[in-house]
Design a protein around this motif. Structure first.
Motif, short mmCIF file in Angstrom:
data_model
loop_
_atom_site.label_atom_id
_atom_site.label_comp_id
_atom_site.label_asym_id
_atom_site.label_seq_id
_atom_site.Cartn_x
_atom_site.Cartn_y
_atom_site.Cartn_z
N GLN A 298 0.72 -1.12 0.35
CA GLN A 298 -0.34 0.33 -0.12
C GLN A 298 0.63 0.84 -0.51
N TYR A 299 2.13 1.17 0.70
CA TYR A 299 2.21 2.33 1.03
C TYR A 299 3.56 2.64 0.24
N GLY A 300 3.56 0.91 -1.43
CA GLY A 300 4.34 1.18 -2.54
C GLY A 300 3.35 2.37 -3.55
N ASP A 301 1.79 1.66 -3.45
CA ASP A 301 1.24 1.92 -4.51
C ASP A 301 1.00 3.56 -4.33
N ARG A 302 1.43 4.26 -3.22
CA ARG A 302 0.91 5.24 -2.87
C ARG A 302 2.21 5.89 -3.68
N MET A 303 3.58 5.41 -3.43
CA MET A 303 4.90 6.62 -3.73
C MET A 303 4.09 6.52 -4.85
N LEU A 304 4.02 5.23 -5.95
CA LEU A 304 4.23 5.50 -7.88
C LEU A 304 2.90 6.35 -7.49
N VAL A 305 2.07 6.59 -6.81
CA VAL A 305 0.59 7.15 -7.43
C VAL A 305 1.14 8.87 -7.73
N SER A 306 1.95 8.83 -6.57
CA SER A 306 3.01 10.17 -6.49
C SER A 306 3.56 10.83 -7.08
N ILE A 307 4.51 9.82 -7.75
CA ILE A 307 5.49 10.04 -8.91
C ILE A 307 4.67 10.63 -9.91
N VAL A 308 3.93 9.84 -10.28
CA VAL A 308 3.07 10.34 -11.38
C VAL A 308 2.51 11.06 -11.40
N SER A 309 2.03 11.92 -10.47
CA SER A 309 1.29 13.22 -10.33
C SER A 309 2.46 14.42 -10.58
N VAL A 310 3.67 13.64 -10.35
CA VAL A 310 4.75 14.53 -10.44
C VAL A 310 4.75 15.15 -11.78
N MET A 311 5.09 13.53 -12.58
CA MET A 311 5.59 13.67 -13.90
C MET A 311 4.58 14.26 -14.95
N GLN A 312 2.84 14.03 -14.34
CA GLN A 312 1.91 14.29 -15.14
C GLN A 312 1.77 16.01 -14.77
N LYS A 313 2.63 16.81 -13.93
CA LYS A 313 2.55 17.70 -14.37
C LYS A 313 3.46 19.09 -14.98
N VAL A 314 4.35 17.86 -14.85
CA VAL A 314 6.15 18.55 -15.70
C VAL A 314 5.76 18.49 -16.86
N CYS A 315 4.91 17.18 -17.88
CA CYS A 315 5.03 16.67 -18.83
C CYS A 315 3.96 17.41 -19.61
N ARG A 316 3.67 17.71 -20.65
CA ARG A 316 3.42 18.59 -22.12
C ARG A 316 1.92 18.04 -21.84
N PRO A 317 1.20 18.68 -22.79
CA PRO A 317 -0.59 17.68 -23.11
C PRO A 317 -0.15 16.57 -24.02
N GLN A 318 0.71 16.79 -24.60
CA GLN A 318 0.79 15.60 -26.06
C GLN A 318 1.74 15.18 -26.22
N ASP A 319 2.71 14.83 -24.45
CA ASP A 319 3.49 13.62 -24.03
C ASP A 319 2.77 12.41 -23.47
N ILE A 320 3.44 11.46 -24.01
CA ILE A 320 2.52 10.33 -23.46
C ILE A 320 3.28 9.23 -22.50
N MET A 321 2.75 9.02 -21.16
CA MET A 321 3.20 8.56 -20.61
C MET A 321 2.86 7.00 -20.51
N ILE A 322 3.42 6.00 -19.74
CA ILE A 322 3.23 4.71 -20.18
C ILE A 322 3.64 4.40 -18.78
N ARG A 323 2.97 3.60 -18.02
CA ARG A 323 4.28 2.41 -17.01
C ARG A 323 4.24 1.43 -16.86
N TYR A 324 5.65 0.78 -17.65
CA TYR A 324 5.53 -0.18 -18.74
C TYR A 324 6.12 -1.18 -17.52
N GLY A 325 6.31 -1.46 -16.63
CA GLY A 325 7.02 -2.28 -15.85
C GLY A 325 6.44 -1.80 -14.61
#
Length: 585
Positions: A298-325
């Motif tokens: 559960q801690y690891g999941d919250r960490m991943l979600v927090s990091i994804v939130s950071v990436m979404q704020k930095v990336c542009r609308p046309q950029d494509i984010m993928i959880r590869y593994g």
């Protein structure tokens, strides 16, 4: 010819003997022929026996009353009846025939041959009438069933003439098209139709509601003309479900990002001139497995979600984010420069450095590669970015256990200054006391490491409990008592740390077996934990806590002496008192 079991009902007069004799001689009636000489006797025989045919004599010369036919027909409606009369006028014959009499014989003209032919014909005609009635009933049943099916069908059923106008519509058609059946009749269908086709169409109802429909048509004859029979099914919900299932198959459920299946399926779509230069960033969350194993998924999941939130704020609308593994991410950055990509990586890593999940800092190692030419395979780009990412991870030491331990210590210090300062003092004292006891240098250093990490499990304890001013209540104390087990779980899977984890788990055990969490006693408790127990207690007593003031060294040593052999190892207690007195003299 099949033998016929027949019954003659006539009156009880002598003249009827000749009539009975005629029927007895008639073929095929002779062997199975019966007679009765009164209505009562005849009705009784009809109830007791089964007959193929009934001859009923209603002639004025020795026969029964004319209403006898109606009495018998009412009680035995399935019995074929031939009436015998001496009247040949229509007024007598037609009402009988209209009331289901099969035929009639004129008394005085009856012969055995005529009886046989009339009987056979009457039975055949009766069978044909019964068969026709059954067929008619079946047709009516099928007609009513078909009408019910059409009326109750969830699919719209329409008849469309050659000019494209609707000439029949069932209730479901009114529901799907959003108009009444009457309004639909005569209107243009509005979609192209041809025989034996199936197609999906988008329908906009009059009120603006949008539906996806499936149209099937066949060419049929309809009221002496040709027409299309159209079946229309509302597949809006089905298409929405398909879209949802496709979204699930192409999206990561935890983060909502695209997943590896999406990357594999769409990799060719990014091989276009419009995307160039195409940057590909690979990110790997540092020590996610260790975090999952020690702090829980559960801690690891919250960490991943927090990091994804950071990436979404930095990336542009046309950029494509993928959880590869599990801990790997890909960011596709179309129409970019290397300068832009490097800045994106700096922004993401900088934001993650300030990101705290359950008071533990997060970090992500990243690498990139850029595609400038259409003929560069995307997989080669991925491998290049992946190699660069791992090189950066190793260069920064982020994948090593010591980086993880330093992160935990730093997190505890930020969460609870008192606990972190306590850990520093206890580490130093444990090392010196181990040397004083004559232990080898490796054991002394392991004891110092145990002391440094012994309260690491308090990371998972709420700050409201750690920093509470005043004694803990029973519920809070039970929560606090979990920290040795939590700390053990956080450390045990690190290479070469089994003994440290065991000591952390045991540092609140007592010599008399009344400690926690396992209740082990004397030599069952690891030596480093017994040493730590003394040092930990002494430091806690001689320094201020949120709920009490520090006591003097002498009073603290008296408390250790009092607990010698109960809470603390008696031999180590004596040595520790000597160690402290020597240190302060």
């Amino acid at each position: 010819m099949k033998r016929i079991q027949s019954l003659l009902i006539t009156g009880a007069v002598p003249e009827n003997r000749n009539l009975i004799r005629l029927f007895s001689d008639a073929s095929p009636l002779a062997e199975l022929f019966s007679w009765a000489v009164s209505l009562e006797e005849g009705m009784h025989m009809l109830k007791r026996q089964s007959f193929d045919l009934l001859f009923l004599d209603i002639s004025s010369k020795g026969g029964l009353p004319e209403n006898a036919f109606y009495l018998i027909h009412r009680q035995f409606p399935k019995m074929p009846v031939i009436v015998i009369t001496d009247k040949e006028d229509e007024a007598t014959i037609l009402p009988l025939l209209r009331s289901d009499a099969q035929d009639y014989l004129i008394r005085g003209r009856i012969t055995p041959e005529l009886i046989g032919h009339t009987a056979a014909f009457a039975i055949e005609r009766y069978r044909m009438r019964i068969s026709l009635k059954q067929k008619t009933e079946q047709i009516q049943f099928l007609k009513e069933s078909l009408e019910a099916i059409i009326r109750q069908s969830a699919d719209a059923i329409l008849m469309i003439d050659e000019s494209g106008h609707i000439c029949f519509a069932n209730p479901a058609a009114a529901e799907i098209f959003g108009r009444s059946q009457c309004d639909l009749i005569g209107q243009e269908f509005g979609f192209p139709v041809s025989a034996n086709q199936t197609m999906e169409l988008n329908l906009v109802c009059p009120e603006g509601k949008k539906r996806v429909i499936e149209l099937k048509t066949v060419w049929i004859d309809w009221k002496n003309s040709h027409a299309y029979l159209a079946s229309v099914r509302d597949i809006t919900a089905q298409k929405e479900k398909q879209r949802h299932m496709q979204m699930l198959s192409f999206h990561d459920q935890l983060t909502g990002l695209y997943n590896r299946a999406y990357f594999d399926e769409n990799s060719k779509n990014w091989n276009t001139e419009d995307s160039l230069p195409l940057g590909l960033i690979v990110g790997d969350v540092d020590n996610l497995k260790l975090s999952n194993d020690t702090l829980g998924h559960q801690y690891g999941d919250r960490m991943l979600v927090s990091i994804v939130s950071v990436m979404q704020k930095v990336c542009r609308p046309q950029d494509i984010m993928i959880r590869y593994g599990g801990d790997e991410f890909i960011i596709l950055v179309p129409r970019c420069t290397e300068l832009q990509i490097r800045q994106m990586i700096r922004d993401i890593q900088s934001a993650c450095a300030n990101l705290m999940t359950e008071n533990v800092p997060s970090s992500i190692s990243m690498g990139y590669a850029v595609k400038y030419h259409i003929n560069q395979p995307l997989l080669h780009l991925l491998h290049q970015a992946d190699r660069n990412m791992y090189g950066n991870k190793l260069a920064c030491g982020r994948g090593r256990p010591n980086f993880y331990l330093l992160s935990l210590e730093d997190s505890l210090q930020k969460k609870d200054t008192v606990t972190s300062e306590h850990a520093v003092r206890v580490r130093e004292t444990c090392f010196r006391f181990s040397v004083f006891l004559g232990l080898d240098m490796r054991t002394a250093k392991r004891c110092a490491l145990v002391a440094a990490l012994h309260d690491i499990g308090k990371i998972a304890i709420p700050s409201s409990i750690l920093n509470k001013e005043g004694p803990l209540d029973d519920e809070e104390w039970e929560i606090m008592k979990h920290h040795p087990a939590i700390g053990c779980r956080m450390i045990k899977d690190l290479p070469g740390m089994n003994d440290v984890a065991e000591a952390i788990l045991s540092h609140h055990e007592r010599w008399d077996g009344k400690g926690y969490p396992r209740g082990i006693a004397d030599s069952q408790i690891p030596l480093t934990a017994r040493i730590l127990s003394l040092v930990d207690a002494f430091d806690a007593m001689t320094h201020d806590r949120p709920y009490r003031k520090a006591m003097k060294n002498e009073k603290a040593l008296n408390e250790i002496l009092r607990c010698r052999g109960t809470q603390f190892d008696p031999r180590l207690s004596d040595e520790f008192i000597r160690f402290i007195k020597k240190k302060h003299h």
